[in-house]
Design a protein around this motif. Structure first.
Motif, PDB file in Angstrom:
ATOM      1  N   THR A 178      21.053 -95.271  12.065  1.00 55.11           N
ATOM      2  CA  THR A 178      20.754 -94.653  10.759  1.00 55.11           C
ATOM      3  C   THR A 178      19.400 -93.951  10.820  1.00 55.11           C
ATOM      4  O   THR A 178      19.244 -92.814  10.333  1.00 55.11           O
ATOM      5  CB  THR A 178      20.756 -95.736   9.650  1.00 55.11           C
ATOM      6  OG1 THR A 178      22.012 -96.404   9.682  1.00 55.11           O
ATOM      7  CG2 THR A 178      20.548 -95.145   8.275  1.00 55.11           C
ATOM      8  N   LEU A 179      18.416 -94.604  11.435  1.00 57.25           N
ATOM      9  CA  LEU A 179      17.094 -93.972  11.586  1.00 57.25           C
ATOM     10  C   LEU A 179      17.210 -92.706  12.436  1.00 57.25           C
ATOM     11  O   LEU A 179      16.647 -91.662  12.113  1.00 57.25           O
ATOM     12  CB  LEU A 179      16.111 -94.969  12.227  1.00 57.25           C
ATOM     13  CG  LEU A 179      14.726 -94.405  12.574  1.00 57.25           C
ATOM     14  CD1 LEU A 179      13.995 -93.939  11.317  1.00 57.25           C
ATOM     15  CD2 LEU A 179      13.875 -95.437  13.310  1.00 57.25           C
ATOM     16  N   GLN A 180      17.973 -92.827  13.507  1.00 56.26           N
ATOM     17  CA  GLN A 180      18.150 -91.689  14.414  1.00 56.26           C
ATOM     18  C   GLN A 180      18.741 -90.500  13.683  1.00 56.26           C
ATOM     19  O   GLN A 180      18.246 -89.378  13.787  1.00 56.26           O
ATOM     20  CB  GLN A 180      19.102 -92.135  15.547  1.00 56.26           C
ATOM     21  CG  GLN A 180      19.026 -91.269  16.784  1.00 56.26           C
ATOM     22  CD  GLN A 180      17.704 -91.507  17.505  1.00 56.26           C
ATOM     23  OE1 GLN A 180      17.367 -92.655  17.780  1.00 56.26           O
ATOM     24  NE2 GLN A 180      16.960 -90.453  17.774  1.00 56.26           N
ATOM     25  N   SER A 181      19.793 -90.747  12.910  1.00 59.46           N
ATOM     26  CA  SER A 181      20.461 -89.614  12.245  1.00 59.46           C
ATOM     27  C   SER A 181      19.539 -89.014  11.184  1.00 59.46           C
ATOM     28  O   SER A 181      19.581 -87.815  10.908  1.00 59.46           O
ATOM     29  CB  SER A 181      21.798 -90.036  11.626  1.00 59.46           C
ATOM     30  OG  SER A 181      21.588 -90.823  10.481  1.00 59.46           O
ATOM     31  N   PHE A 182      18.671 -89.849  10.612  1.00 58.97           N
ATOM     32  CA  PHE A 182      17.712 -89.343   9.620  1.00 58.97           C
ATOM     33  C   PHE A 182      16.683 -88.448  10.311  1.00 58.97           C
ATOM     34  O   PHE A 182      16.390 -87.348   9.842  1.00 58.97           O
ATOM     35  CB  PHE A 182      17.028 -90.525   8.923  1.00 58.97           C
ATOM     36  CG  PHE A 182      15.992 -90.128   7.913  1.00 58.97           C
ATOM     37  CD1 PHE A 182      16.363 -89.572   6.689  1.00 58.97           C
ATOM     38  CD2 PHE A 182      14.634 -90.315   8.171  1.00 58.97           C
ATOM     39  CE1 PHE A 182      15.396 -89.199   5.749  1.00 58.97           C
ATOM     40  CE2 PHE A 182      13.669 -89.951   7.239  1.00 58.97           C
ATOM     41  CZ  PHE A 182      14.050 -89.401   6.031  1.00 58.97           C
ATOM     42  N   LEU A 183      16.156 -88.930  11.438  1.00 63.39           N
ATOM     43  CA  LEU A 183      15.097 -88.156  12.112  1.00 63.39           C
ATOM     44  C   LEU A 183      15.663 -86.976  12.903  1.00 63.39           C
ATOM     45  O   LEU A 183      14.958 -86.017  13.204  1.00 63.39           O
ATOM     46  CB  LEU A 183      14.270 -89.074  13.025  1.00 63.39           C
ATOM     47  CG  LEU A 183      13.398 -90.108  12.296  1.00 63.39           C
ATOM     48  CD1 LEU A 183      12.657 -90.986  13.282  1.00 63.39           C
ATOM     49  CD2 LEU A 183      12.418 -89.458  11.322  1.00 63.39           C
ATOM     50  N   LEU A 229       6.973 -86.381  14.106  1.00 70.85           N
ATOM     51  CA  LEU A 229       5.990 -85.489  13.506  1.00 70.85           C
ATOM     52  C   LEU A 229       5.150 -84.805  14.585  1.00 70.85           C
ATOM     53  O   LEU A 229       4.865 -83.602  14.488  1.00 70.85           O
ATOM     54  CB  LEU A 229       5.092 -86.285  12.545  1.00 70.85           C
ATOM     55  CG  LEU A 229       4.225 -85.477  11.580  1.00 70.85           C
ATOM     56  CD1 LEU A 229       5.069 -84.559  10.714  1.00 70.85           C
ATOM     57  CD2 LEU A 229       3.425 -86.418  10.664  1.00 70.85           C
ATOM     58  N   GLU A 230       4.788 -85.566  15.603  1.00 67.51           N
ATOM     59  CA  GLU A 230       4.009 -84.962  16.705  1.00 67.51           C
ATOM     60  C   GLU A 230       4.821 -83.844  17.367  1.00 67.51           C
ATOM     61  O   GLU A 230       4.308 -82.766  17.653  1.00 67.51           O
ATOM     62  CB  GLU A 230       3.652 -86.016  17.764  1.00 67.51           C
ATOM     63  CG  GLU A 230       2.448 -86.878  17.368  1.00 67.51           C
ATOM     64  CD  GLU A 230       2.411 -88.190  18.123  1.00 67.51           C
ATOM     65  OE1 GLU A 230       3.057 -88.297  19.197  1.00 67.51           O
ATOM     66  OE2 GLU A 230       1.749 -89.128  17.624  1.00 67.51           O
ATOM     67  N   GLU A 240      14.352 -75.639  15.369  1.00 66.12           N
ATOM     68  CA  GLU A 240      14.744 -77.030  15.092  1.00 66.12           C
ATOM     69  C   GLU A 240      13.655 -77.802  14.353  1.00 66.12           C
ATOM     70  O   GLU A 240      13.895 -78.891  13.829  1.00 66.12           O
ATOM     71  CB  GLU A 240      15.152 -77.769  16.391  1.00 66.12           C
ATOM     72  CG  GLU A 240      14.027 -78.071  17.371  1.00 66.12           C
ATOM     73  CD  GLU A 240      13.765 -76.924  18.354  1.00 66.12           C
ATOM     74  OE1 GLU A 240      14.221 -75.793  18.081  1.00 66.12           O
ATOM     75  OE2 GLU A 240      13.104 -77.171  19.379  1.00 66.12           O
ATOM     76  N   ASN A 241      12.445 -77.226  14.281  1.00 67.97           N
ATOM     77  CA  ASN A 241      11.344 -77.947  13.630  1.00 67.97           C
ATOM     78  C   ASN A 241      11.062 -77.465  12.212  1.00 67.97           C
ATOM     79  O   ASN A 241      10.244 -78.054  11.504  1.00 67.97           O
ATOM     80  CB  ASN A 241      10.061 -77.834  14.467  1.00 67.97           C
ATOM     81  CG  ASN A 241      10.190 -78.623  15.763  1.00 67.97           C
ATOM     82  OD1 ASN A 241      11.025 -79.528  15.838  1.00 67.97           O
ATOM     83  ND2 ASN A 241       9.393 -78.300  16.747  1.00 67.97           N
ATOM     84  N   SER A 247       8.626 -83.093   4.680  1.00 69.46           N
ATOM     85  CA  SER A 247       9.537 -84.224   4.499  1.00 69.46           C
ATOM     86  C   SER A 247       9.043 -85.461   5.234  1.00 69.46           C
ATOM     87  O   SER A 247       9.071 -86.575   4.706  1.00 69.46           O
ATOM     88  CB  SER A 247      10.937 -83.850   4.996  1.00 69.46           C
ATOM     89  OG  SER A 247      11.564 -83.028   4.032  1.00 69.46           O
ATOM     90  N   LEU A 248       8.560 -85.267   6.450  1.00 68.23           N
ATOM     91  CA  LEU A 248       8.100 -86.433   7.220  1.00 68.23           C
ATOM     92  C   LEU A 248       6.843 -87.034   6.599  1.00 68.23           C
ATOM     93  O   LEU A 248       6.672 -88.257   6.588  1.00 68.23           O
ATOM     94  CB  LEU A 248       7.834 -86.043   8.680  1.00 68.23           C
ATOM     95  CG  LEU A 248       9.084 -85.720   9.497  1.00 68.23           C
ATOM     96  CD1 LEU A 248       8.705 -85.207  10.878  1.00 68.23           C
ATOM     97  CD2 LEU A 248       9.990 -86.944   9.628  1.00 68.23           C
TER      98      LEU A 248
END
Ligand SMILES: Cc1cc2nc3c(=O)[nH]c(=O)nc-3n(C[C@H](O)[C@H](O)[C@H](O)COP(=O)(O)OP(=O)(O)OC[C@H]3O[C@@H](n4cnc5c(N)ncnc54)[C@H](O)[C@@H]3O)c2cc1C
Length: 479
Positions: A178-183, A229-230, A240-241, A247-248
């Motif tokens: 879930t974290l992966q798909s969010f980020l 973020l980095e 892609e960025n 948002s982050l």
């Protein structure tokens, strides 16, 4: 739990008997915990370990294990809960002292035990968040004569299963995915999409149910977010960025709010029953009205957008932050109901129920801290802002399925012919508004301002700020 690291280890999950029947606990919570526990058990067994399950008093189980296996050390997580869990932890701690057993509790978030002053909180929390995450073991050796227990079903505790629509898959792997798909993608639209209950479903991280039972920690999430973020900052113009920076950064603030609010409960255990500012609460003197309460709790207030939000929450166990704020503030300002009771209904409905966040937010959205601005959401405004075409309303309030957009926010304006034409007879199929929203909300707000200005209330507010206030203003969450 371990004899000591490198020595035989027993993993133990205790379901406290006192939780069954507590007014803030629902079968959805126990079911979710047990399902996540099944996933954890499989992971523990895959590396050679065993998982014991016990229902009842934790100290009884520790005594039993100690008799057979002579416990050297107990490792647990620091939990910040209501009075009952504090009492439980104290009883474990005194038992350990009596038996000469080492008791180590690991922090799981940025809540600081025995914090001396709020002024120091942010610094201490940030330091903790930077520390590396502990690497899980690759092998566990249990004592030779022990086997895992079967994880019971909730019916074994006399609870009735309540299925939630779209409940997430349980366990650590699902949390990480879930974290992966969010980020990877969903979070790009976080800042713009978080306010509407429609877009928030995918724009928000949806990590809260996992965090609340410990499938993933705030530190893990924050460290992954910082890495993202980095990467974005290294090449902000890359396709892609685009759209990620804001948002982050909003997301990182929310992760800090998580710990900021739980810290309040760590310091004051009674947030579910006593207002941070009891003086303002007693001036407000809200009272129970069963008719209003039932309409509010069941999503039958006659305000379509409100009812859609409440029904969606009950059916899925989740709704976005803004709508949670609206559900609570309508109860407290517009319907003038006691926050302790309405807060319980919401606690039982949220799959991600986390007492420290929940009761802090319930109090803030009810204006009983004295340090937050008075924020009484208007259903009528939220309805037009967040669901302009009425799609969310039609989905959750079936009675209004065929009502056109011109009436969807205020169906009580339809005359009888229109009601017949659109298949929704007022008072028969769908209620008229329980109160006049504009008038009642205005009255609630004005009573709140008047209470807030009382000298005794102001004096207490200064103390509340000292104990609980954010030293850096946090937009949106209040302080
Ligand atoms: C009346 C009320 C009751 C609430 N009760 C709970 C609760 O019991 N459990 C709970 O986890 N959250 C609660 N919240 C806060 C917030 O609504 C949820 O954390 C959020 O909606 C969960 O969805 P998400 O994980 O997709 O959040 P995201 O927006 O993706 O945020 C990521 C994480 O940040 C934290 N977070 C986000 N918003 C807040 C906030 N306003 N305050 C504190 N932490 C925040 C949560 O841990 C969340 O999982 C409540 C808010 C209100 C107004």
């Amino acid at each position: 739990m371990a004899k000591s690291l490198g020595k035989p280890i027993i993993c133990l999950f205790n379901l406290d008997a006192v939780r069954i029947g507590r007014p803030d606990v629902d079968s959805i919570h126990i079911q979710w915990e047990l399902d996540c526990l099944r996933a954890l058990k499989a992971d523990i067994e895959a590396i050679g370990g065993v998982l014991l399950f016990h229902f009842g008093d934790i100290v009884d189980k520790l005594k039993e294990i100690h008799r057979k296996n002579s416990i050297d050390s107990i490792y647990g997580n620091q939990e910040t809960g209501l009075q009952w869990s504090w009492d439980r932890d104290k009883s474990v701690s005194s038992w350990c002292q009596k038996e000469g057993v080492r008791f180590v509790e690991f922090p799981t978030n940025g809540v600081i035990r025995k914090l001396e002053s709020r002024d120091m909180w942010k610094q201490e929390r940030d330091l903790r968040m930077e520390k590396s995450v502990i690497i899980p073991p690759t092998e566990i050796t249990p004592p030779f004569d022990i086997e895992s227990d079967k994880i019971p079903n909730i019916s074994d505790f006399g609870l009735v299963e309540r299925s939630l629509i779209n409940r997430p898959e349980p366990g650590e792997r699902a949390a990480t995915a879930t974290l992966q798909s969010f980020l990877d993608e969903r979070g790009r639209n976080y800042r713009r999409g978080m306010s509407s209950p429609i877009s928030a479903q995918s724009a928000c991280s949806r990590l809260s149910p996992f965090i609340s039972v410990g499938c993933i920690s705030i530190r893990q999430i924050l460290q992954h977010t910082k890495k993202k973020l980095e990467a974005v900052k290294r090449d902000p113009r890359a396709r892609e960025n685009l759209g990620w920076t804001g948002s982050l950064s909003s997301f990182q603030s929310r992760l800090a709010w998580h710990c900021h609010f739980i810290q309040r409960l760590e310091v004051e255990l009674t947030l579910d029953s006593i207002a941070m500012n009891p003086e303002i609460d007693s001036h407000l003197n809200r009272s129970m009205d069963d008719l209003r309460y039932q309409a509010w709790a069941k999503g039958r207030t006659g305000w379509p957008f409100f009812d859609a939000c409440m029904r969606s929450l009950i059916a899925t166990g989740w709704i976005n932050f803004r709508m949670r704020g609206m559900l609570q503030s309508v109860a407290s300002y517009t319907l003038w109901l006691p926050w302790q009771l309405t807060g319980l209904h919401l606690a039982k409905s949220f799959l991600d129920y986390e007492p420290g966040i929940h009761w802090s937010q319930v109090q803030m959205q009810s204006g009983v801290t004295g340090i937050n601005s008075i924020r009484a959401y208007s259903v009528s405004k939220q309805s037009r802002d967040q669901d302009p075409d009425g799609d969310f309303i039609r989905y959750w309030v079936e009675e209004l399925r065929d009502v056109p957009t011109s009436f969807i926010h205020e169906p009580w304006l339809m005359d009888l012919n229109q009601q017949k034409e659109y298949g929704c007879i007022l008072d028969v199929d769908y209620p008229r508004p329980i109160v006049d929203e504009k008038v009642s909300r205005k009255e609630g707000v004005s009573r709140s301002y008047s209470a807030k200005s009382q000298p005794g209330v102001k004096r207490r507010s200064r103390l509340v700020y000292k104990l609980h206030g954010s030293r850096k203003r946090q937009r949106g969450a209040g302080n």
